[in-house]
Each structure stands twice: as C-alpha cells, then as structure tokens.
Design an enzyme around this catalytic site. Structure first.
Site: not given
Length: 420
Positions: A129, A136, A199, A201, A233, A237, A240, A253, A257, A367
């Site tokens: 990844d 970002h 996320e 992607e 993904d 948080r 992480q 993570k 997925t 974000e």
C-alpha cells in the site's frame, strides 16, 4: 496504452443495458471478474451493462478461442495476468467483436448481475500500500507537525509499506470492528476500537513477473499494469497511532481490505491517460529512474458515500480526483521493483488515500474531522464509523470525447466487535 476501435465513442452493444447513459459497463469498458451462480464453481466473466458474459460458455459455443480466453475462463484471472498485457488486449478485441451491435445477439451467453456472486479476481499473494497523495500527506502531516508535514522521502519516491494479503476481500463482505491496544483516558486499554475509518484508494493488479534481482524500468512499467479496481484500506486510527512508532502500521491496517470485484483493464483506461500536475515551486525534480515522459496519470473521479442504519440512502461525503496524485501507478511499479523485488502476477498495490486539494476532497474521516464532525442530511453526525454504518465507493473515468466508464461499487458494513 494505445487507443483503438474498441474505445470508439459511437460503439454500441446488442446488450441494451450497456448503451444506457451513465452505465458503468458500456462496451468500451469490458472489465474482467470471477463470478459464480447459486453456489456453483467460480469462473471468468466480462461485465456488459447489467449482465455478465460467461467466457467459458462463449468458448463452448465456439465464439471465443485462444489461450487468452482459456486463461480468463477459470476460477482465477492470475493465469491471464501471468500472460501479460498482449493477452488481455487480444481478449478485449475478441470480446468487443462478440458483443458489438453489429454481431448476432447471443443472450444465452449472459447472466444477470443480480443473480451472481462475485469473488476476488484471484488469490492475493502480496499486497503493498502506497501513500501517493500530496494533499493527504500534507493535511494530516500539518496537524501533527506544521513545520514538517511531509515524510522526508515523499518528493523523491512513492512511500509504501507491505500490508496484509490474506485479509483482502471482495466488495460486500462485512467488516468486524476489531479489539486492540490504544490510549484512552491516560492509560493503555485493550478494547474495541472507537475510531473505525475508511481510506478511498485505487487498487492496481499486476501483470507479468520480473525475476528476483531484475528491476522493471520505468520505460516498461506500464506493461506491468494489468488493471484497476476501487480499494478501501479500512483503518483503525487509535490502534494505528499507538503502534506505528517506529515500524509503521500493523494491526491498525491488517484487519480487512475491501476491493471492487471487477478489474478495469489498463487497455480500457487508455483514453483517460493524463499528465501529472506540475510539482510545487521549489520541490525537487522527479528522479530520472522514475521519469517516463509519458502521460501516466489517469482521469478518474472517485467518491465515498456513507449510509447509516437510520438513513434511507447513501450520502456522498468525499469526492476526489485521482489525476491529482503525486505519483503514478507506473512509478509505483518501477520503485517497487527498483531493488530487485519480484512482483508476481496478481499482486495487488494500493495507491494510498486519493485526497484532493479542495474542501470535500478529503478521502478519509481523519482528514474530514479536521473541519469538524461529518454532518448528515438526516440530522445525524459522525466522528468515526459506528456499528451498522456502510461505506460505498464509486468511480468513473472520464475524458473529452471518450465514453465514460465506471468501476462498480466497493462497499462494506461495520459489524459490532466480538463480545469477548
């Protein structure tokens, strides 16, 4: 990625639904996937409108022939990916001729998409990844360290990490809220996460294979791009943030997925190639070994929508352009193999969060929260995802004079954590 007659905007199909305006899967697309019917054996197919062309059935009727069709007809697309881009281009030409409005209709070769189950395109042996969006990285980096928002290597190479291949699942598979260790009220707890995030992607499926110790140069990197999908993904948080120093993401993570099951081939995306935007003033130039001189970017508009259990339908919370990415898929391949790492057929790459510069282009909740909680049209708000929430990704490639093509959906619903 040459443009040819299969991309012609006037081309139509005898499958009526493929000619509808805004259809994800017109005849200019012809994505590949693995499907099954009522618990039957998975096999290869091509999406056309709201139908699926059964490749094996077309071969049995003598309407598709050759090694490429044989490789795509089984329970995995990896044999076709191993044959390389020439094989997928050959199959595209043959399927386009079979489905074109000028060909005799053969509805007995089709299955309604509503009646099938989609599978992964093949077993994923390796998944890497990337983190290729300037916006970002800069947005979240500035919140952490305004003076040094970007990783030191960001301008010089596409930053990446090795993620978990075994937990990649097709769209529609539910996502279990995980337990983990994190800071809460001044101490470390082991508890269900409170910060489930997505996320947005682009996924990249690899064609061919390079011998270990033999890099794929940037001049040939586009030939390693078999096709693309949408990729979520899923990110935890709180876990992480606690685990990352000093080795990076791990359990935050690796839980799940999600990928959209239809592979939009590199050939289908030829009309949507575009040059990267210019680098910021004062930024270092791209290293020569990662400079192709070709328009390796892609004009793809991507969206993420959220639907809570109390909502009648999904609400778009992110709208981001892939063409703003700082690094291209070809550069990711060239960098990944630059040390001699052998990328295998069917390996999966993630582009990293596809955030754009504008407000509303933030492609993850971390974000979005920099502007405050997410306000939904039914009066609800969200800081992070709650049990029962569903995230739905969509994407469409677009360019002047070209028929737009879509990616289908990539969706997942959050299930409650295990009781113990």
């Amino acid at each position: 990625m040459p443009i040819d007659h299969t991309h012609a905007s006037g081309l139509t199909s005898w499958v009526a639904s493929a000619n509808a305006p805004g259809c994800d899967f017109p005849i200019q697309n012809l994505p590949l996937g693995i499907f099954s019917i009522a618990g039957g054996t998975p096999r290869g197919g091509v999406a056309i409108g709201d139908q699926v062309l059964d490749i094996g059935l077309a071969m049995a009727h003598g309407l598709l022939r050759g090694a490429a069709a044989e490789a795509a007809s089984g329970p995995s697309l990896r044999p076709l990916m191993a044959m390389g881009r020439a094989a997928s281009a050959e199959l595209r030409h043959n399927v386009s001729a079979l489905l074109a409005a000028s060909a005799p209709p053969r509805p007995e070769l089709l299955h309604p998409q509503s009646a099938i189950r989609m599978h992964l395109p093949g077993e994923v042996r390796n998944f890497s990844d990337f983190m290729a969006s300037y916006d970002h990285c800069a947005r979240l980096g500035a919140a952490r360290d305004p003076k040094n928002p970007l990783p030191p290597a960001f301008h010089h190479l596409p930053v990446a990490y090795h993620s978990r291949a075994s937990s990649v699942r097709p769209s529609g598979t539910n996502v279990r809220r995980p337990w983990g260790q994190y800071f809460k009220d001044g101490e470390i707890v082991f508890a269900p996460t409170g910060t489930m995030d997505f996320e947005l992607e682009l996924g990249i499926w690899i064609a061919g294979e390079n011998e270990q110790g033999e890099p794929t140069p940037i001049s040939l990197a586009d030939q390693r791009l078999f096709g693309f999908c949408l990729l979520n993904d899923w990110s935890v948080r709180d876990i992480q943030r606690y685990e990352m120093p000093p080795l990076g993401p791990f359990l935050g993570k690796s839980l799940h997925t999600s990928v959209s099951p239809w592979v939009i081939t590199a050939e289908a995306l030829a009309p949507f190639a575009t040059a990267l935007p210019p680098r910021q003033a004062g930024a270092p130039q791209c290293p020569p070994h990662l400079t192709s001189g070709r328009p390796d970017g892609l004009r793809i508009h991507m969206q993420a929508a959220l639907q809570t259990p109390a909502m009648a339908g999904p609400h778009v919370i992110t709208s981001a352009p892939f063409e703003n990415m700082y690094w291209t898929p070809a550069q990711m391949v060239a960098h990944h193999t630059s040390n001699g790492c052998n990328l295998l057929p069917g390996d999966l790459l993630g582009s990293g969060t596809v955030s754009g510069p504008a407000e509303g282009g933030e492609a993850c909740i971390a974000e979005l929260l920099l502007r405050g909680p997410i306000q939904l049209p039914n009066g609800e708000s969200r800081r992070y995802l709650e049990d029962g929430d569903t995230i739905i990704f969509t994407g469409q490639a677009h360019a002047p004079g070209a028929t737009p093509i879509g990616f289908g959906e990539c969706r997942g619903t959050i299930l409650p954590a295990h009781k113990a």
